[in-house]
Write an enzyme that holds these catalytic residues in place. Structure first.
Site, PDB file in Angstrom:
ATOM      1  CB  THR A 155      -0.816   0.024   1.322  1.00 61.97           C
ATOM      2  OG1 THR A 155      -1.641  -1.136   1.399  1.00 61.97           O
ATOM      3  CG2 THR A 155      -1.690   1.273   1.455  1.00 61.97           C
ATOM      4  NE  ARG A 183      -8.564  -7.762   2.529  1.00 60.85           N
ATOM      5  CZ  ARG A 183      -7.576  -6.870   2.668  1.00 60.85           C
ATOM      6  NH1 ARG A 183      -7.326  -6.011   1.696  1.00 60.85           N
ATOM      7  NH2 ARG A 183      -6.853  -6.830   3.742  1.00 60.85           N
ATOM      8  CB  VAL A 184     -12.972  -3.550   1.473  1.00 62.50           C
ATOM      9  CG1 VAL A 184     -12.480  -2.145   1.814  1.00 62.50           C
ATOM     10  CG2 VAL A 184     -13.732  -3.541   0.140  1.00 62.50           C
ATOM     11  N   GLY A 185      -9.830  -3.871   2.668  1.00 63.67           N
ATOM     12  CA  GLY A 185      -8.998  -3.793   3.865  1.00 63.67           C
ATOM     13  C   GLY A 185      -9.110  -2.439   4.548  1.00 63.67           C
ATOM     14  CG  ASP A 186      -5.575  -0.968   6.387  1.00 62.16           C
ATOM     15  OD1 ASP A 186      -5.414  -1.864   5.525  1.00 62.16           O
ATOM     16  OD2 ASP A 186      -4.696  -0.139   6.676  1.00 62.16           O
ATOM     17  CB  THR A 206       1.157   0.296   4.956  1.00 58.92           C
ATOM     18  OG1 THR A 206       1.475  -0.664   3.939  1.00 58.92           O
ATOM     19  CG2 THR A 206       2.393   0.563   5.783  1.00 58.92           C
ATOM     20  N   GLY A 209      -4.469  -5.572   6.548  1.00 56.88           N
ATOM     21  CA  GLY A 209      -5.649  -4.719   6.570  1.00 56.88           C
ATOM     22  C   GLY A 209      -6.720  -5.130   7.553  1.00 56.88           C
TER      23      GLY A 209
HETATM   24  N1  GLY Z   1      -3.270  -2.572   3.966  1.00 58.69           N
HETATM   25  C1  GLY Z   1      -3.837  -2.898   2.749  1.00 58.69           C
HETATM   26  C2  GLY Z   1      -4.850  -3.944   2.806  1.00 58.69           C
HETATM   27  O1  GLY Z   1      -4.770  -4.833   3.655  1.00 58.69           O
HETATM   28  O2  GLY Z   1      -5.746  -3.929   1.999  1.00 58.69           O
END
Ligand code: GLY
Length: 294
Positions: A155, A183-186, A206, A209
């Protein structure tokens, strides 16, 4: 004085140099970070974000991005977007042209098309080869992440500070390699991947997530600074909390970095080293942080 921070060695260098170039030509802080991340998204050699990055488990590159400014907490984000770069510009448009904070998936793509952006194939020969290798061997994603984050990161997250004081944070990512579609992360989550508050400073994350989102890592770091911690203490506070409360998450690296409105910065990482680029009015420096433990 303008201070810019960007995560990871290679992709961070591309982003911060482009950001400073824009700044030195008169860009405001939001445009400065947008330009840095957009340049990196369009660079097909960088595997962390944008075109040519690591695809999901179906071989499709799905991108997330966010931006937040600390004066009025204006924020914009997009998640699980296909066929569009730079998604950081779509996130900015969500912030500036809509009453919303986040648009998702195909509807975010439709919004980007309504802005005049053109759809394109984000895959490259390299990204298709990486996917084909992964399909053949189905390696442990944790092993892949360790190898790929060594210099390239997962990231790019950036923070900018200018006199005022005024802070902006922004992030762009292709997310966890070979993730489940959708899927969506942080990174696109305000409070998790980024947070900015002109009364305190800003933070970004980073790495893993899911763990960073469960920590609400960026807000936690900014709140720790609001309660008197230095940026370094605040980041270590967040990562120690993550290590103590989410020990199962330590299969993957997690990183938090922060800067207060005085321009002091810090970062904390678990498992593996983390490189942070710093630019103070055109003076560039890369600072390496070693992993911490409890
Ligand atoms: N830090 C990026 C993700 O896990 O999507």
């Amino acid at each position: 004085m303008t201070t810019l921070l960007a995560t990871w060695d290679r992709p961070g260098e591309v982003a911060i140099q482009s950001a400073w170039k824009a700044r030195s030509q008169g860009a405001d802080l939001i445009s400065t970070l947008e330009q840095g991340l957009a340049t990196a998204e369009l660079d097909e050699n960088l595997i962390a974000i944008g075109a040519g990055s690591v695809p999901n488990s179906k071989g499709i590159i799905e991108l997330d991005a966010s931006i937040m400014e600390g004066r009025e907490f204006r924020s914009g984000a997009v998640c699980a977007v296909t066929d569009i770069v730079p998604v950081i510009s779509v996130a900015r448009a969500v912030m500036e042209k809509t009453p919303h904070v986040m648009l998702a998936g195909d509807r975010a793509r439709d919004f980007a098309l309504s802005l005049g952006m053109k759809p394109r194939d984000l895959s490259t020969e390299n990204s298709r080869e990486r996917y084909a290798e992964w399909l053949k061997t189905q390696p442990d994603v944790a092993a892949y992440v360790h190898a790929s984050t060594d210099k390239m990161g997962d990231t790019i997250t950036m923070i900018g500070l200018e006199e005022g004081p005024h802070v902006v944070a922004a992030s762009s990512t292709s997310g966890l390699p070979f993730k489940l579609p959708g899927r969506v992360g942080d990174s696109p989550i305000i409070g998790a991947g980024i947070y900015a508050d002109d009364e305190v400073g800003a933070a970004g994350a980073t790495g893993n997530g899911e763990a960073l989102w469960r920590e609400v890592a960026s807000l936690r770091a900014v709140e720790a600074m609001a309660h008197g911690m230095t940026p370094q203490q605040a980041c270590e506070h967040v990562i120690r909390h993550l290590i103590r409360r989410q020990p199962e998450s330590l299969a993957l690296p997690s990183v938090v970095f922060a800067m207060n409105v005085k321009g002091e910065f810090g970062a904390a990482t678990c498992i593996s080293p983390f490189q942070l680029w710093v630019c103070r009015d055109g003076e560039f420096e890369m600072v390496v942080f070693e992993p911490i433990s409890l």
